[in-house]
Design an enzyme around this catalytic site. Structure first.
Site, mmCIF file in Angstrom:
data_model
loop_
_atom_site.group_PDB
_atom_site.id
_atom_site.type_symbol
_atom_site.label_atom_id
_atom_site.label_comp_id
_atom_site.label_asym_id
_atom_site.label_seq_id
_atom_site.Cartn_x
_atom_site.Cartn_y
_atom_site.Cartn_z
ATOM 1 N N GLY A 1 87.041 43.719 52.446
ATOM 2 C CA GLY A 1 88.375 43.439 51.922
ATOM 3 C C GLY A 1 88.252 43.033 50.471
ATOM 4 O O GLY A 1 87.293 43.406 49.794
ATOM 5 N N CYS B 1 88.662 44.409 45.165
ATOM 6 C CA CYS B 1 87.987 45.550 44.523
ATOM 7 C C CYS B 1 87.710 46.725 45.460
ATOM 8 O O CYS B 1 88.176 47.838 45.204
ATOM 9 C CB CYS B 1 86.679 45.093 43.898
ATOM 10 S SG CYS B 1 86.936 44.038 42.480
HETATM 11 C C1 UDX Z 1 82.816 43.344 44.930
HETATM 12 C C2 UDX Z 1 81.508 43.825 44.259
HETATM 13 O O1 UDX Z 1 80.390 43.281 44.967
HETATM 14 C C3 UDX Z 1 81.472 43.410 42.794
HETATM 15 O O2 UDX Z 1 80.316 43.928 42.183
HETATM 16 C C4 UDX Z 1 82.727 43.968 42.101
HETATM 17 O O3 UDX Z 1 82.769 43.551 40.756
HETATM 18 C C5 UDX Z 1 83.980 43.496 42.817
HETATM 19 O O4 UDX Z 1 83.911 43.855 44.209
HETATM 20 P P1 UDX Z 1 83.756 41.033 45.895
HETATM 21 O O5 UDX Z 1 84.967 41.812 46.295
HETATM 22 O O6 UDX Z 1 83.941 39.719 45.229
HETATM 23 O O7 UDX Z 1 82.820 41.914 44.920
HETATM 24 O O8 UDX Z 1 82.920 40.731 47.226
HETATM 25 P P2 UDX Z 1 81.579 41.234 47.947
HETATM 26 O O9 UDX Z 1 80.706 40.077 48.146
HETATM 27 O O10 UDX Z 1 81.002 42.416 47.314
HETATM 28 O O11 UDX Z 1 82.178 41.629 49.376
HETATM 29 C C6 UDX Z 1 83.211 42.616 49.506
HETATM 30 C C7 UDX Z 1 83.629 42.765 50.945
HETATM 31 O O12 UDX Z 1 82.605 43.388 51.705
HETATM 32 C C8 UDX Z 1 83.929 41.428 51.664
HETATM 33 O O13 UDX Z 1 85.085 41.599 52.443
HETATM 34 C C9 UDX Z 1 82.718 41.211 52.552
HETATM 35 O O14 UDX Z 1 83.035 40.474 53.713
HETATM 36 C C10 UDX Z 1 82.351 42.651 52.889
HETATM 37 N N1 UDX Z 1 80.928 42.824 53.245
HETATM 38 C C11 UDX Z 1 79.960 42.617 52.300
HETATM 39 C C12 UDX Z 1 80.575 43.247 54.515
HETATM 40 O O15 UDX Z 1 81.443 43.451 55.378
HETATM 41 N N2 UDX Z 1 79.254 43.447 54.809
HETATM 42 C C13 UDX Z 1 78.272 43.252 53.890
HETATM 43 O O16 UDX Z 1 77.095 43.471 54.237
HETATM 44 C C14 UDX Z 1 78.632 42.819 52.600
#
Ligand code: UDX
Length: 435
Positions: free
Chosen positions: A254, A257
């Site tokens: 979610g 981004c």
């Molecule tokens: C992301 C990118 O990582 C970052 O480089 C960009 O600038 C903006 O988008 P962010 O949205 O802050 O950053 O969060 P991130 O930690 O990347 O997680 C994104 C989503 O993926 C979260 O909902 C998280 O729960 C989910 N996720 C992440 C998973 O479901 N599994 C994983 O293994 C990693």
């Protein structure tokens, strides 16, 4: 350097505070005058570890200022555009704000200033901005693209110690200015064209989203063949060609981004007559994944009408109060449609809005949220949730159904406590195999 940043959302504010901490004179502009007053008083409008204290430090040092307008003659060597690029209803990025800001900067910046986009913008935007400025008679400005890769929750660390810098440039002057701007940052830099820089940002987010949807599909198969997806991910991640990060199965991605940027890249491809089949599937898998608990809850409880379901975690991930595109809200929507009664808990989020815009209140006491619940669903893996007193949670609930949507609870332990337990592709094994 004299740096101007327009937009004080996550990206603009964190970037401004960090550049000030590197010794630059930074002016952050935001059209929201209330937010500007709040920032001038040293109050951070977003929850981000360490940001408020660094913000206050830089305000006191006099290196950081906030204003509601770009000054009439902006004597800044570099101006960064960090305003929002929301998804239009068709998934394309809405660039109204980016172009409005660039136009204003075109009227106000001094000759030779570098105007760079930090916001994620469709490939080709830098070239369009340059054409707009040339049409305004500003052939003396330099347009560049320097995308941001920070994550919410670790935004300061990501900005102060990035994995890489990307400078999309069309001339040597831009590259020199961007290098000086980042002089305090130790990271390898990719020097490329503006279009390449813009694509690096989309491709990075799309690839990470692909990893997540991939492992989620593997998890769904694991659930049917008695395998454990967490151990599959560990085994896969040990291969350096694959890497262990972004292989946590759960209720999908979610935030502000991934959902927006994946949809935008599908559209960018479509605009040049390319059908990005793989990314379309990634988006579809993610949409289905967010409501995965619905089937299990129906298996357990039958008709959900009038059933009390506790949703544990509302932020889209731990470490932030951001609920944009949160799985919790999507799940709440489908459960409400089925007539379920919901209580929500989050350690940080106090209020959020449903899809229809109506406010939803969020409890700050998890034990109150689960009181008399028929089922509970873990949606966000906050440590406050992982470390709950689970025997007490069980006692407080009316029925024993617990769904771990982030695979953070040990199945064997939860079953021993008396829960009827499900998760995303991890079978309850013997205690010896529990990880
Ligand atoms: C992301 C990118 O990582 C970052 O480089 C960009 O600038 C903006 O988008 P962010 O949205 O802050 O950053 O969060 P991130 O930690 O990347 O997680 C994104 C989503 O993926 C979260 O909902 C998280 O729960 C989910 N996720 C992440 C998973 O479901 N599994 C994983 O293994 C990693």
């Amino acid at each position: 350097m004299n740096v101007l940043i327009v937009g004080t959302g996550y990206v603009g504010l964190v970037t401004g505070v960090c550049f000030a901490s590197h010794g630059h004179e930074v002016l952050c502009v935001d059209a929201d005058a209330r937010k500007v007053r709040q920032l001038q008083a040293g109050h951070c409008p977003i929850y981000e570890d360490g940001l408020e204290s660094l913000l206050r430090e830089q305000l006191q040092a006099g290196r950081l200022r906030f204003a509601a307008q770009v000054p009439p003659t902006a004597a800044h060597e570099v101006a960064l555009i960090a305003v929002g690029t929301p998804s239009g209803s068709d998934g394309t990025a809405d660039l109204t704000n980016v172009f409005a800001v660039a136009k204003e900067l075109g009227r106000k910046l001094q000759p030779r200033a570098v105007l760079a986009t930090k916001s994620t913008v469709p490939v080709g935007t830098g070239d369009k901005l340059e054409r707009m400025l040339v049409d305004m008679g500003r052939t003396d400005l330099h347009v560049a693209s320097t995308p941001e890769f920070l994550r919410e929750g670790t935004a300061l660390k990501d900005t102060l110690y990035p994995t890489r810098l990307v400078f999309g440039i069309a001339d040597v002057h831009s590259s020199e200015v961007l290098k000086r701007l980042h002089a305090g940052v130790e990271a390898p830099a990719v020097l490329c064209s503006r279009a390449t820089a813009e694509m690096i940002k989309y491709a990075s987010n799309a690839f990470l989203a692909t990893k997540i949807s991939f492992i989620n599909e593997i998890a769904n198969i694991c659930a049917r063949v008695d395998a454990d997806v967490s151990q599959v991910a560990i085994g896969m991640g040990m291969d350096p060609r694959i890497g262990g990060s972004f292989l946590r199965a759960g209720l999908g991605y979610g935030g502000s981004c991934f959902p927006k940027d994946t949809r935008a890249l599908v559209n960018i491809a479509g605009d040049v007559d390319y059908d990005f089949k793989l990314l379309k599937a990634v988006v579809e898998v993610n949409q289905l994944q967010r409501t995965a608990p619905l089937r299990q809850l129906t298996d357990w409880l039958g008709d959900l009408s009038g059933k009390h379901i506790a949703i544990l975690g509302v932020a889209f991930k731990p470490g932030t109060d951001d609920t944009r595109e949160s799985a919790a809200l999507e799940l709440a929507r489908v459960l409400r449609d089925q007539g379920a009664r919901l209580t929500l808990y989050d350690p940080v989020v106090r209020r959020c809005s449903s899809h229809s815009g109506s406010p939803i209140s969020v409890l700050d006491d998890p034990y109150l949220a689960v009181l008399d619940a028929d089922a509970a669903v873990v949606v966000t893996e906050w440590s406050e949730i992982v470390d709950l007193d689970w025997p007490l949670v069980r006692q407080r609930m009316r029925q024993p159904f617990l769904y771990d949507g982030r695979n953070v609870l040990a199945p064997y332990t939860m079953q021993s406590i008396g829960f009827t337990f499900a998760n995303v592709g991890r079978r309850a094994m013997s205690a010896a195999l529990q990880v």
